[in-house]
Write a protein that holds these residues in place. Structure first.
Motif, PDB file in Angstrom:
ATOM      1  N   THR A  50      40.931  44.903  32.187  1.00 43.40           N
ATOM      2  CA  THR A  50      40.529  44.131  33.430  1.00 43.40           C
ATOM      3  C   THR A  50      39.431  44.824  34.192  1.00 43.40           C
ATOM      4  OG1 THR A  50      42.450  42.834  33.222  1.00 43.40           O
ATOM      5  CG2 THR A  50      41.178  42.869  35.122  1.00 43.40           C
ATOM      6  N   LEU A  51      38.521  44.409  34.803  1.00 43.51           N
ATOM      7  CA  LEU A  51      37.768  45.192  35.674  1.00 43.51           C
ATOM      8  C   LEU A  51      37.742  44.223  37.003  1.00 43.51           C
ATOM      9  CD1 LEU A  51      35.856  47.481  35.978  1.00 43.51           C
ATOM     10  CD2 LEU A  51      33.833  46.106  35.299  1.00 43.51           C
ATOM     11  N   ASP A  52      38.012  44.492  37.983  1.00 44.93           N
ATOM     12  CA  ASP A  52      37.984  43.840  39.446  1.00 44.93           C
ATOM     13  C   ASP A  52      37.033  44.572  40.345  1.00 44.93           C
ATOM     14  OD1 ASP A  52      39.930  41.759  38.809  1.00 44.93           O
ATOM     15  OD2 ASP A  52      41.435  43.184  38.914  1.00 44.93           O
ATOM     16  N   TYR A  53      36.070  43.695  40.806  1.00 46.32           N
ATOM     17  CA  TYR A  53      34.976  44.396  41.855  1.00 46.32           C
ATOM     18  C   TYR A  53      34.722  43.457  42.849  1.00 46.32           C
ATOM     19  CZ  TYR A  53      32.852  41.691  37.909  1.00 46.32           C
ATOM     20  OH  TYR A  53      32.579  40.754  36.998  1.00 46.32           O
ATOM     21  N   ALA A  54      34.244  43.951  43.937  1.00 45.74           N
ATOM     22  CA  ALA A  54      34.089  43.167  45.248  1.00 45.74           C
ATOM     23  C   ALA A  54      33.339  43.882  46.287  1.00 45.74           C
ATOM     24  CB  ALA A  54      35.146  42.368  45.718  1.00 45.74           C
ATOM     25  N   THR A  55      32.446  42.986  46.816  1.00 44.21           N
ATOM     26  CA  THR A  55      31.677  43.868  48.273  1.00 44.21           C
ATOM     27  C   THR A  55      31.922  42.574  49.016  1.00 44.21           C
ATOM     28  OG1 THR A  55      30.298  45.173  46.998  1.00 44.21           O
ATOM     29  CG2 THR A  55      29.637  44.476  49.237  1.00 44.21           C
ATOM     30  N   PRO A  56      32.908  42.431  50.101  1.00 41.04           N
ATOM     31  CA  PRO A  56      33.024  41.139  50.807  1.00 41.04           C
ATOM     32  C   PRO A  56      31.945  40.778  51.579  1.00 41.04           C
ATOM     33  CG  PRO A  56      34.605  42.986  51.244  1.00 41.04           C
ATOM     34  CD  PRO A  56      33.860  43.490  50.331  1.00 41.04           C
ATOM     35  N   HIS A  60      29.245  39.473  49.896  1.00 44.90           N
ATOM     36  CA  HIS A  60      28.043  39.382  49.020  1.00 44.90           C
ATOM     37  C   HIS A  60      28.532  39.062  47.635  1.00 44.90           C
ATOM     38  CE1 HIS A  60      25.578  41.857  51.890  1.00 44.90           C
ATOM     39  NE2 HIS A  60      26.499  42.530  51.962  1.00 44.90           N
ATOM     40  N   TYR A  61      29.591  39.359  47.012  1.00 47.85           N
ATOM     41  CA  TYR A  61      29.994  39.022  45.645  1.00 47.85           C
ATOM     42  C   TYR A  61      31.427  39.531  45.410  1.00 47.85           C
ATOM     43  CZ  TYR A  61      29.132  43.954  44.194  1.00 47.85           C
ATOM     44  OH  TYR A  61      29.177  45.431  44.167  1.00 47.85           O
ATOM     45  N   ARG A  62      32.053  38.828  44.186  1.00 52.94           N
ATOM     46  CA  ARG A  62      33.231  39.506  43.864  1.00 52.94           C
ATOM     47  C   ARG A  62      33.392  38.975  42.388  1.00 52.94           C
ATOM     48  NH1 ARG A  62      34.998  34.889  46.998  1.00 52.94           N
ATOM     49  NH2 ARG A  62      36.041  33.125  45.824  1.00 52.94           N
ATOM     50  N   GLY A  63      34.300  39.480  41.616  1.00 54.79           N
ATOM     51  CA  GLY A  63      34.552  38.970  40.492  1.00 54.79           C
ATOM     52  C   GLY A  63      35.325  39.565  39.455  1.00 54.79           C
ATOM     53  N   THR A  64      36.098  39.183  38.172  1.00 55.41           N
ATOM     54  CA  THR A  64      36.860  39.737  37.275  1.00 55.41           C
ATOM     55  C   THR A  64      36.374  39.644  35.800  1.00 55.41           C
ATOM     56  OG1 THR A  64      38.543  39.179  39.030  1.00 55.41           O
ATOM     57  CG2 THR A  64      38.976  39.443  36.700  1.00 55.41           C
ATOM     58  N   THR A  65      36.195  40.587  35.127  1.00 56.94           N
ATOM     59  CA  THR A  65      35.971  40.619  33.837  1.00 56.94           C
ATOM     60  C   THR A  65      37.150  40.917  32.993  1.00 56.94           C
ATOM     61  OG1 THR A  65      33.728  40.888  34.311  1.00 56.94           O
ATOM     62  CG2 THR A  65      34.446  41.358  31.875  1.00 56.94           C
ATOM     63  N   HIS A  83      36.164  37.086  28.696  1.00 57.90           N
ATOM     64  CA  HIS A  83      36.010  36.365  30.012  1.00 57.90           C
ATOM     65  C   HIS A  83      35.429  37.014  31.179  1.00 57.90           C
ATOM     66  CE1 HIS A  83      37.689  33.755  33.466  1.00 57.90           C
ATOM     67  NE2 HIS A  83      36.980  32.973  32.704  1.00 57.90           N
ATOM     68  N   THR A  84      34.637  36.342  31.859  1.00 56.21           N
ATOM     69  CA  THR A  84      34.130  37.123  33.297  1.00 56.21           C
ATOM     70  C   THR A  84      33.937  35.890  33.974  1.00 56.21           C
ATOM     71  OG1 THR A  84      32.524  38.440  34.366  1.00 56.21           O
ATOM     72  CG2 THR A  84      31.704  37.056  32.570  1.00 56.21           C
ATOM     73  N   GLU A  85      34.192  36.213  35.380  1.00 56.22           N
ATOM     74  CA  GLU A  85      34.303  35.061  36.446  1.00 56.22           C
ATOM     75  C   GLU A  85      33.629  35.631  37.738  1.00 56.22           C
ATOM     76  OE1 GLU A  85      37.058  31.322  38.380  1.00 56.22           O
ATOM     77  OE2 GLU A  85      37.780  32.842  36.762  1.00 56.22           O
ATOM     78  N   ASN A  86      32.620  35.297  38.262  1.00 56.30           N
ATOM     79  CA  ASN A  86      31.772  35.978  39.285  1.00 56.30           C
ATOM     80  C   ASN A  86      31.538  35.020  40.502  1.00 56.30           C
ATOM     81  OD1 ASN A  86      31.768  38.843  37.874  1.00 56.30           O
ATOM     82  ND2 ASN A  86      30.962  36.920  36.502  1.00 56.30           N
ATOM     83  N   ARG A  87      31.514  35.338  41.364  1.00 58.47           N
ATOM     84  CA  ARG A  87      30.628  34.451  42.643  1.00 58.47           C
ATOM     85  C   ARG A  87      29.803  35.472  43.465  1.00 58.47           C
ATOM     86  NH1 ARG A  87      33.853  30.539  46.550  1.00 58.47           N
ATOM     87  NH2 ARG A  87      33.246  29.368  44.460  1.00 58.47           N
ATOM     88  N   ILE A  88      28.388  34.885  43.457  1.00 55.63           N
ATOM     89  CA  ILE A  88      27.572  35.527  44.313  1.00 55.63           C
ATOM     90  C   ILE A  88      27.069  34.636  45.592  1.00 55.63           C
ATOM     91  CG2 ILE A  88      25.254  36.518  44.172  1.00 55.63           C
ATOM     92  CD1 ILE A  88      25.545  36.709  40.971  1.00 55.63           C
ATOM     93  N   VAL A  89      27.345  35.556  46.543  1.00 54.75           N
ATOM     94  CA  VAL A  89      27.063  34.680  47.913  1.00 54.75           C
ATOM     95  C   VAL A  89      25.640  34.852  48.281  1.00 54.75           C
ATOM     96  CG1 VAL A  89      27.680  34.956  50.343  1.00 54.75           C
ATOM     97  CG2 VAL A  89      29.467  35.380  48.836  1.00 54.75           C
ATOM     98  N   THR A  90      24.911  33.942  48.408  1.00 60.68           N
ATOM     99  CA  THR A  90      23.604  33.691  48.647  1.00 60.68           C
ATOM    100  C   THR A  90      23.067  33.439  49.822  1.00 60.68           C
ATOM    101  OG1 THR A  90      23.480  31.308  47.665  1.00 60.68           O
ATOM    102  CG2 THR A  90      23.102  33.299  46.143  1.00 60.68           C
ATOM    103  N   GLY A  91      24.196  33.100  50.898  1.00 59.34           N
ATOM    104  CA  GLY A  91      23.936  32.606  52.234  1.00 59.34           C
ATOM    105  C   GLY A  91      25.030  32.260  52.979  1.00 59.34           C
TER     106      GLY A  91
END
Length: 840
Positions: free
Chosen positions: A333-339, A341-346, A376-384
């Motif tokens: 499992t790989l968890d990563y985030a920059t509050p 801007h983006y967050r995700g789990t693979t 499986h990878t699930e990611n959210r990218i904040v664009t605004g």
């Protein structure tokens, strides 16, 4: 660390006093509001524009701060000191005077030791917060310097130099302790260094430093670093960067460590997170290991490469397992985030399987492949501010993988999908776009499972599908109808318009998993999945206006739905097949919404009452809704009359500490009414009654932390429960012990009760027990007992579990290293939702 000292010395402007030509002696004990300064003797002198005090055994005491040393120097700006420090004639009397200790010039020595460490703010001091900084220039302490603050931070040194005019801080032979929490349990971080310099960037640089979480006088282990830096991330967390470091065990052996960047709440020097051995019916005898660690530098470099400015947080873990009855398994499992801007789990999982499936639906699908796995990878990218992009990719070798090896995830989490979803919203408009498909040839098992003789499970893909919405807005001011007077006539009436339009290619995709020969499979399907281009738009005009105790909103709605494919007329009953016939449907609706809100205070308790009714008459439809391929709830719409009735009661009070108002009881009840039941609801005037209730009394009531959540769907004619879910949680002895009772019922399927105990016996022991029993079939559904003992450097967990849903029975012993990681948090069986989230 010393910020509170500075905050507790706010000198007031001078008022009606004689300005002395000599520096006034500081009396013993001298009080400055809530701070006391005591000493055993002092000397003082003037050097140009400075007042210089030299103390023997100075001691500074305040409610949350204590400082002491053998010797000290305090230097103030004479002019500003006169302006800011009020003195009475009595306070100007000379006190005892002492020369500088020995022949040594403390001030010169202090300035020599200070070097060139330039600072403004860091994890130990917030220098810019000093209210009397204009007057205070230098503070120097030496000889057994000790500082205690807030009972959770302590510092000692042989010497400390603080220059507020330039912002210099130096500690010689510094020793620091920080009490904080790591993963839910308290830890003490101890740091020693020959030299500490606080830099202008807010980073404290330490030379020849030792760092440990072991509180023994001689630590069992510590990390030694030639250079170490501390950066304040938050009041309760530090970032620790090490260079040229090693892990040392009681002077017996050393393990070289790479240069690293760690957080004080996750100081995992060794990547081993857990190891467990045991036996289960599914896996046989097993050995499981998990390796993991936080990471930062790689993510920081990635952020810099894409121009993202923010604090990166990441964690990786790898599972290396040997399952006696199944084979070797590897996962990660790989968890990563920059509050912001983006967050995700693979995640990934690989298994060379030489056993047989035993879990949920293993009697329905056949699995013949030995090499099994998923990604499986699930990611959210904040664009605004109000827009984001979601990207999810899923692939698996077979439909049984999740239900067999991840039953908890399969039962509680959403389906794994392959999609790209974008959403953006403004004040008046919003837009969404969705593209969704499958990578694998089989259909992931959905909640309904597979019914004998019925079609395979299906889901709707978007290839792609877009949606736009125009929020309600006034387009015309209308005259008040005759007969309305008083305050209602003064409020005015507007014509409100809102609209929605969506369009795209949709696909009803059926599962293609191999059905077991022992299971009666579904009938043959059209070899082509049902798909069509569909356009749907809704336009509504409404005229809301207020009455004395209610608000009435009459509305008229026009809906147009187009599709380039449809269900053949001969297959309307089954809903299968595809016809090339185009469909166009105009659906006209008229109705009215009425609602009333009342509230009244009964002492400290406020009662809020809401009553709402929505009458909806879909009186004209130009096409049979059953002709549309059923992608979602839009397609089967047809002529219908319906009234939705809803009532809500809330009780709230004001928190005596924070002053905010909070709701401690909330109850909603909903029921649909059909004026023409024979046509619209199978002859039944009312549909199922749905209720949703929540109680949360908090810790200030007679029964501590009593929380209740209950949801139910009831048949109003035969007086039985279609479905219900009720959970009661109480913590009678504080947050360390939870007692829970849950009851779940589904008509003719199950009536199950679960009793749980989760307690932290003391700092060293945790106990979790849960028992679930089904009264419908008179059998135990699930049993789990886990006893966990925390040692100084590791924890041992012994657990037994049995689950009849997937025929899983296991017993295991796990060793959880705590070296540099703190203790694991205690699991809580039930955490109430913050608010009501709809009905069953």
């Amino acid at each position: 660390m010393l910020a509170l000292l500075l905050l507790l010395m706010p000198f007031a402007p001078a008022r009606n006093f004689v300005v002395p030509q000599e520096p006034p002696p500081i009396q013993n004990v001298n009080r400055f509001q809530s701070m006391e300064l005591a000493h055993e003797g002092q000397s003082y002198r003037i050097e140009q524009d400075e007042y210089i005090y030299i103390f023997r055994k100075p001691e500074i005491r305040a409610p949350d701060l204590h400082i002491s040393a053998e010797r000290g120097v305090l230097i103030l700006d004479a002019r500003l000191y006169k302006q800011q420090v009020p003195q009475s004639e009595e306070s100007l009397k000379p006190g005892p005077s002492l020369p500088a200790p020995g022949d040594r010039d403390l001030l010169a020595d202090a300035r020599r030791r200070a070097g060139g460490a330039i600072v403004t703010k860091g994890p130990l001091l917030n220098l810019h917060d000093a209210p009397f900084r204009e007057a205070l220039r230098v503070m120097y302490l030496e000889g057994d310097v000790r500082i205690f603050q807030d009972n959770d931070k302590s510092l000692s040194a042989s010497a400390m130099y603080l220059d507020l005019t330039s912002g210099r801080l130096v500690l010689i032979d510094g020793r620091m302790r920080f009490d904080m929490e790591s993963q839910g349990r308290p830890i003490s971080l101890s740091v020693r260094a020959k030299l500490l310099r606080q830099e202008i960037t807010g980073v404290s640089q330490l030379t020849d430093a030792d760092l440990t979480l072991c509180n023994f006088a001689v630590p069992h282990y510590h990390v030694h670093a030639s250079d170490l830096s501390l950066t304040s991330i938050s009041p309760a967390e530090l970032q620790i960067d090490t260079t040229d470091s090693s892990l040392q065990f009681e002077d017996t052996f050393n393990i070289p460590l790479p240069d690293s960047s760690l957080y004080s709440t996750d100081l995992r020097y060794l990547p081993l997170e857990s190891i467990s051995v045991g036996h289960s019916r599914r896996d046989g005898t097993f050995v499981r290991t998990r390796w993991g660690h936080g990471f930062r530098d790689l993510g920081k470099d990635f952020n810099e490469s894409i121009g993202v400015d923010g604090e990166f947080r990441g964690h990786w873990s790898v599972d290396v397992d040997m399952l006696g009855a199944r084979g070797p398994a590897l996962g990660g499992t790989l968890d990563y985030a920059t509050p912001g801007h983006y967050r995700g789990t693979t995640t990934f999982f690989l298994l060379n399987d030489h056993g047989n499936d035993r879990g949920f639906l293993s009697n329905v699908y056949d699995e013949r492949s030995a090499n099994r796995g998923r990604f499986h990878t699930e990611n959210r990218i904040v664009t605004g501010d109000r827009s984001w992009l979601d990207v999810e990719v899923s692939a698996a070798t077979d439909p049984l993988l999740r239900s067999e090896f991840f039953p908890g995830e399969f039962k509680s989490e959403k389906e794994h999908e392959n999609l790209v979803y974008y959403r953006t919203a403004g004040d008046t408009l919003s837009f969404t776009g969705l593209a969704k498909t499958q990578i694998n040839a089989f259909e992931p098992i959905i909640d309904t499972g597979v019914m004998p003789g019925a079609p395979s499970p299906s889901e709707t893909n978007a290839l792609p599908f877009v949606d736009g919405r125009f929020y309600p807005a006034s387009i015309l001011e209308l005259p008040i109808p005759g007969g309305i007077s008083g305050s209602a006539a003064e409020r005015g009436m507007d014509l409100i318009y809102r609209a929605r339009a969506d369009a795209g290619y949709l696909e009803r995709h059926y599962g293609e998993g191999d059905i077991s020969s022992s299971f009666t499979g579904p009938p043959p399907l059209n070899p082509l999945d049902q798909r069509a281009f569909r356009f749907d738009t809704v336009h509504e005009l409404s005229t809301p206006f207020s009455l004395a105790y209610a608000k009435l909103i009459p509305y008229f709605e026009v809906r147009e739905t187009l599709a380039d494919r449809s269900i053949p007329k001969s297959s309307v009953a089954s809903g299968l097949g595809v016809s090339e016939d185009n469909l166009s449907r105009l659906l006209l609706t008229a109705g009215a919404r009425v609602g009333s809100h009342l509230e009244h205070d009964y002492g400290l308790v406020r009662h809020l009452f809401d009553l709402r009714a929505d009458y909806r008459n879909q009186f004209e439809s130009t096409e049979d809704g059953n002709r549309f391929i059923k992608f979602d709830s839009v397609d089967p719409l047809d002529i219908q009359k319906r009234v939705d009735l809803e009532m809500q009661n809330r009780l709230s009070t004001r928190d005596s500490i924070t002053g905010t108002r909070w709701t401690f009881a909330d109850w909603r009840i909903f029921a649909p009414y059909y004026p023409e039941p024979g046509r619209d609801n199978g002859g039944r005037t009312f549909g199922d009654v749905r209720t949703d209730a929540r109680l949360d009394f908090g810790s200030r009531f007679v029964i501590p932390d009593l929380r209740v959540r209950s949801r139910a769907r009831l048949d109003p004619y035969q007086f039985f429960t279609q479905k219900s879910d009720t959970t009661v949680l109480v913590s009678p002895f504080g947050a360390e012990t939870d007692l829970s009772v849950s009851y779940r019922e589904s008509h003719a399927d199950y009536r199950a009760v679960a009793i749980g105990l989760s307690t932290r016996i003391d700092r060293k022991w945790d106990l979790d027990v849960i028992e679930q029993y089904d009264f419908e079939f008179n059998r135990a559904l699930q049993q789990k007992v886990a006893l966990r003992r925390y040692g100084h450097d590791f924890a041992i967990e012994i657990s037994f579990s049995f689950d009849t849903n997937d025929n899983s029975q296991s017993i295991s012993i796990a060793i959880l290293p705590l070296l540099g990681s703190g203790d694991r948090p205690r699991d809580r069986f039930f955490i109430p939702e913050p608010g009501l989230r709809g009905f069953y």
